[in-house]
Design a protein around this motif. Structure first.
Motif, mmCIF file in Angstrom:
data_model
loop_
_atom_site.group_PDB
_atom_site.id
_atom_site.type_symbol
_atom_site.label_atom_id
_atom_site.label_comp_id
_atom_site.label_asym_id
_atom_site.label_seq_id
_atom_site.Cartn_x
_atom_site.Cartn_y
_atom_site.Cartn_z
ATOM 1 N N ARG A 45 0.833 -1.213 0.000
ATOM 2 C CA ARG A 45 0.000 0.000 0.000
ATOM 3 C C ARG A 45 0.862 1.255 0.000
ATOM 4 N NH1 ARG A 45 -4.545 -0.380 4.562
ATOM 5 N NH2 ARG A 45 -5.118 1.554 3.508
ATOM 6 N N ASP A 94 -5.474 -1.033 -4.284
ATOM 7 C CA ASP A 94 -4.995 -0.319 -5.467
ATOM 8 C C ASP A 94 -5.673 -0.771 -6.757
ATOM 9 O OD1 ASP A 94 -3.275 1.545 -4.463
ATOM 10 O OD2 ASP A 94 -1.453 0.345 -4.727
ATOM 11 N N ARG A 97 -7.452 1.970 -8.781
ATOM 12 C CA ARG A 97 -6.473 3.027 -9.093
ATOM 13 C C ARG A 97 -5.608 2.623 -10.283
ATOM 14 N NH1 ARG A 97 -5.072 3.277 -4.357
ATOM 15 N NH2 ARG A 97 -6.357 5.044 -3.705
ATOM 16 N N THR A 101 -5.587 3.953 -14.411
ATOM 17 C CA THR A 101 -4.398 4.713 -14.835
ATOM 18 C C THR A 101 -3.606 3.980 -15.898
ATOM 19 O OG1 THR A 101 -3.181 3.770 -12.957
ATOM 20 C CG2 THR A 101 -4.127 5.970 -12.666
ATOM 21 N N VAL A 118 -11.655 5.978 -7.875
ATOM 22 C CA VAL A 118 -11.122 6.904 -6.871
ATOM 23 C C VAL A 118 -11.095 8.302 -7.484
ATOM 24 C CG1 VAL A 118 -9.774 5.137 -5.708
ATOM 25 C CG2 VAL A 118 -8.738 6.424 -7.579
ATOM 26 N N ASP A 120 -8.853 10.801 -7.793
ATOM 27 C CA ASP A 120 -7.705 11.286 -8.565
ATOM 28 C C ASP A 120 -6.680 10.170 -8.706
ATOM 29 O OD1 ASP A 120 -5.801 12.817 -9.875
ATOM 30 O OD2 ASP A 120 -5.138 13.886 -8.065
ATOM 31 N N PRO A 121 -6.955 9.168 -9.544
ATOM 32 C CA PRO A 121 -6.038 8.024 -9.640
ATOM 33 C C PRO A 121 -4.644 8.411 -10.148
ATOM 34 C CG PRO A 121 -7.679 7.946 -11.391
ATOM 35 C CD PRO A 121 -8.120 9.019 -10.447
ATOM 36 N N ASP A 124 -2.796 10.038 -7.397
ATOM 37 C CA ASP A 124 -2.428 9.065 -6.370
ATOM 38 C C ASP A 124 -1.155 8.314 -6.767
ATOM 39 O OD1 ASP A 124 -4.615 9.829 -4.958
ATOM 40 O OD2 ASP A 124 -5.819 8.045 -5.422
ATOM 41 N N VAL A 125 -1.085 7.870 -8.029
ATOM 42 C CA VAL A 125 0.052 7.065 -8.479
ATOM 43 C C VAL A 125 1.332 7.904 -8.529
ATOM 44 C CG1 VAL A 125 1.011 5.793 -10.434
ATOM 45 C CG2 VAL A 125 -1.367 5.419 -9.749
ATOM 46 N N GLY A 127 1.833 10.829 -7.055
ATOM 47 C CA GLY A 127 2.120 11.343 -5.729
ATOM 48 C C GLY A 127 2.797 10.307 -4.857
ATOM 49 N N ARG A 128 2.368 9.043 -4.972
ATOM 50 C CA ARG A 128 2.998 7.982 -4.186
ATOM 51 C C ARG A 128 4.455 7.804 -4.609
ATOM 52 N NH1 ARG A 128 -0.155 2.511 -3.806
ATOM 53 N NH2 ARG A 128 0.060 2.556 -6.076
#
Length: 595
Positions: A45, A94, A97, A101, A118, A120-121, A124-125, A127-128
């Motif tokens: 995660r 995930d 997500r 994407t 989600v 803002d997939p 999220d990707v 940003g992670r």
């Protein structure tokens, strides 16, 4: 950013720190490795899809990785799918997500709640990836996430506007445009600064004094530049009597000529700070453009007689004026007008575009001597053009601008700014007021904070170049300085070493430093000596050098006792001093240059 400029991160960030932080972010450091089946789920995660080898690298029990993954898949907490061309394990959270994407199709049997879109997939990707890596290029993010480069660039640009990432040059030795999460950058910066603070071992007082002598260019080059000297001395409170004859002469041979040229051209200005007796005073030199940033309105306006007010009104109306023009509008006794003019000089209200009047003023023996002679309407100590200091203070700067200018002034003068240095300079607000500014300069890499000089407090700020020179200045020779010279730290930031001679930082007093250690101090009259240490040869040579500055002055007292009763008397005679009823004097043919 407008005031401080852009940070020089390639110089500021430490490569070893970047590697250590990245290991923490990626769970590769020993204390961040996982050790349980729940840890594997949390790892996926946190970092996103990983293959079994990558998971085992991040586990404190790599042999258990396979069984843990099998159980997680059996219970539906983890799935395995093709991601960027390879089999990877994915936390079930995930699923939607990655589907929305990069098109990873979810296997059958996934709970409906994990298939809901989600908000803002893409964010999220990307940003992670940003928050789990050090500085990275867009291309590196593309390879890892599987997203198109245009999409990655668009998301990063959006994050930059939101303040979530920054772009620039971060990795030491790199040459590509990079991105970094703001939270990661803060962590990197703090740890890099902490590492830098630990790199320098604190030096003693003598080493600091050797550094200051070198930093100020004392004795380096008789043809030194006035610009370099003033760069170190800007804003320093110096006795007028010491400015040229002792302070600047220690740095360059043609100081009076260069000063006159710079003042006449309007490049430099001098401003009085306070009187010292009847025919001396403290002043400071400033590059003209820095006056608004480094000076405020005169605060000591005790001189408000009709004559003082008339002079100020005349200069306000007419602007810069020669003394005959000022006198013509005021009248009265020229000597009174001149004395009132100098009153205003020493409270920072009036100044002059040359040093001619100042030189003449400090050469007058007493306040009454000018009255014993006939004073014309244009005497030497009224030469040049006079003007109001406030005419240089064109606009009130912001507090932040002034604070940065003052911090840079002190850094330029001392190289290493300490609490004691700020206290000695009398900076409004003191060290606590300047501390946030110095910390801001540290944040952009302009300064470093640490414990560089023994005994001067734990919070010290130095220019990176100064810190290097502090450690590596290993020779300073013999330096003859005004006791008030900023290149002499003793009696200011560092206490005088133990002596019975009661040395002071006084106008016209001089001191000899030998390899950064005081050897002897001579009072303004040339009669009283203080000695330091127990190396008699060094002390005698220092006294010889000091006495040469005072010609035929007689040394009558050494370390608080009569010179002829002091144990050093015999050594003075052996060195060539002549003993008389007034004390020890130099031989007639003496030269202050050592044989």
């Amino acid at each position: 950013a407008d005031l401080l400029g852009e940070p020089e991160f390639r110089e500021l960030l430490d490569a070893e720190v970047i590697a250590a932080v990245e290991a923490d972010l990626q769970h590769l450091s020993a204390d961040r490795k996982i050790g349980s089946i729940d840890g594997v789920h949390d790892l996926l995660r946190d970092l996103g899809p990983l293959d079994e080898t990558a998971i085992a690298l991040r586990s404190s029990q790599p042999d258990e990785t396979g069984p843990w993954l099998a159980e997680l898949m059996a219970t539906g907490r983890v799935i395995r799918q093709k991601v960027t061309g390879a089999d990877r394990y994915i936390a079930v959270e995930d699923t939607a997500r990655l589907r929305d994407t990069i098109g990873v199709l979810p296997p059958s049997g996934i709970a409906t709640e994990f298939l809901e879109p989600v908000p803002d997939p893409l964010g999220d990707v990307v940003g992670r990836y940003a928050r789990t890596h050090g500085p990275f290029t867009a291309r590196e993010a593309v390879i890892e996430t599987g997203l198109p480069e245009s999409v990655v660039q668009e998301v990063l640009a959006r994050f930059a506007v939101e303040g979530r990432v920054s772009s620039g040059a971060y990795r030491p030795g790199g040459d590509e445009h990079e991105w970094v999460s703001e939270t990661v950058l803060t962590r990197l910066r703090r740890r890099s600064l902490a590492a830098l603070r630990q790199q320098v071992e604190a030096v003693d007082a003598a080493q600091y004094a050797r550094f200051l002598i070198s930093w100020h260019g004392v004795g380096d080059d008789p043809h030194g530049r006035l610009e370099d000297a003033v760069g170190r001395l800007t804003g320093a409170a110096l006795p007028a009597s010491d400015l040229e004859s002792l302070v600047l002469s220690a740095r360059m041979s043609d100081a009076p000529l260069e000063l006159d040229r710079a003042l006449a051209a309007g490049e430099l200005v001098w401003i009085g700070l306070e009187p010292l007796g009847s025919r001396n005073g403290k002043l400071a030199l400033y590059p003209r453009e820095l006056v608004p940033l480094l000076t405020g309105p005169a605060t000591n306006l005790a001189h408000d007689s009709e004559l003082h007010v008339a002079i100020v009104e005349s200069l306000t109306t007419s602007g810069a004026s020669f003394f005959p023009d000022i006198y013509e509008t005021i009248g009265g006794d020229p000597a009174d007008v001149i004395e009132a003019m100098w009153d205003l000089v020493w409270v920072g209200v009036v100044t002059n575009d040359s040093l001619s009047a100042l030189r003449a003023f400090t050469s007058i023996r007493s306040r009454g001597s000018s009255r014993r002679r006939r004073v014309t309407a244009s005497p030497p100590h009224a030469a040049g053009r006079w003007f109001l200091v406030e005419q240089l203070q064109t606009a009130a700067p912001r507090d932040e601008e002034s604070g940065i200018a003052v911090a840079n002034m002190l850094l330029g003068r001392h190289g290493i700014v300490t609490r004691d240095a700020v206290l000695h300079e009398g900076i409004p607000g003191g060290f606590s007021g300047l501390y946030p500014v110095l910390s801001s300069l540290e944040d952009i890499g302009s300064t470093r904070r640490g414990y560089f000089i023994e005994g001067l407090g734990g919070a010290q700020f130095g220019l990176p170049g100064a810190i290097e020179r502090l450690r590596h200045t290993d020779h300073a020779g013999t330096a003859i300085l005004a006791s008030t010279d900023p290149a002499n730290p003793f009696g200011a930031t560092i206490p005088w070493p133990g002596t019975d001679g009661a040395p002071q930082r006084r106008a016209r007093a001089t001191v000899v430093l030998v390899e950064g250690k005081p050897a002897a101090w001579l009072d303004p009259s040339g009669k009283r000596i203080a000695t330091f240490g127990d190396d008699t040869t060094t002390i005698i040579e220092a006294i010889w050098d000091l006495a040469g500055l005072h010609g035929r002055a007689a040394i009558s007292q050494v370390d608080g006792v009569a010179a002829h009763d002091h144990p050093i008397a015999v050594h003075l005679q052996n060195r060539g001093f002549v003993q008389g009823y007034k004390g020890f004097t130099l031989p007639v043919q003496h030269s202050s240059t050592r044989p």
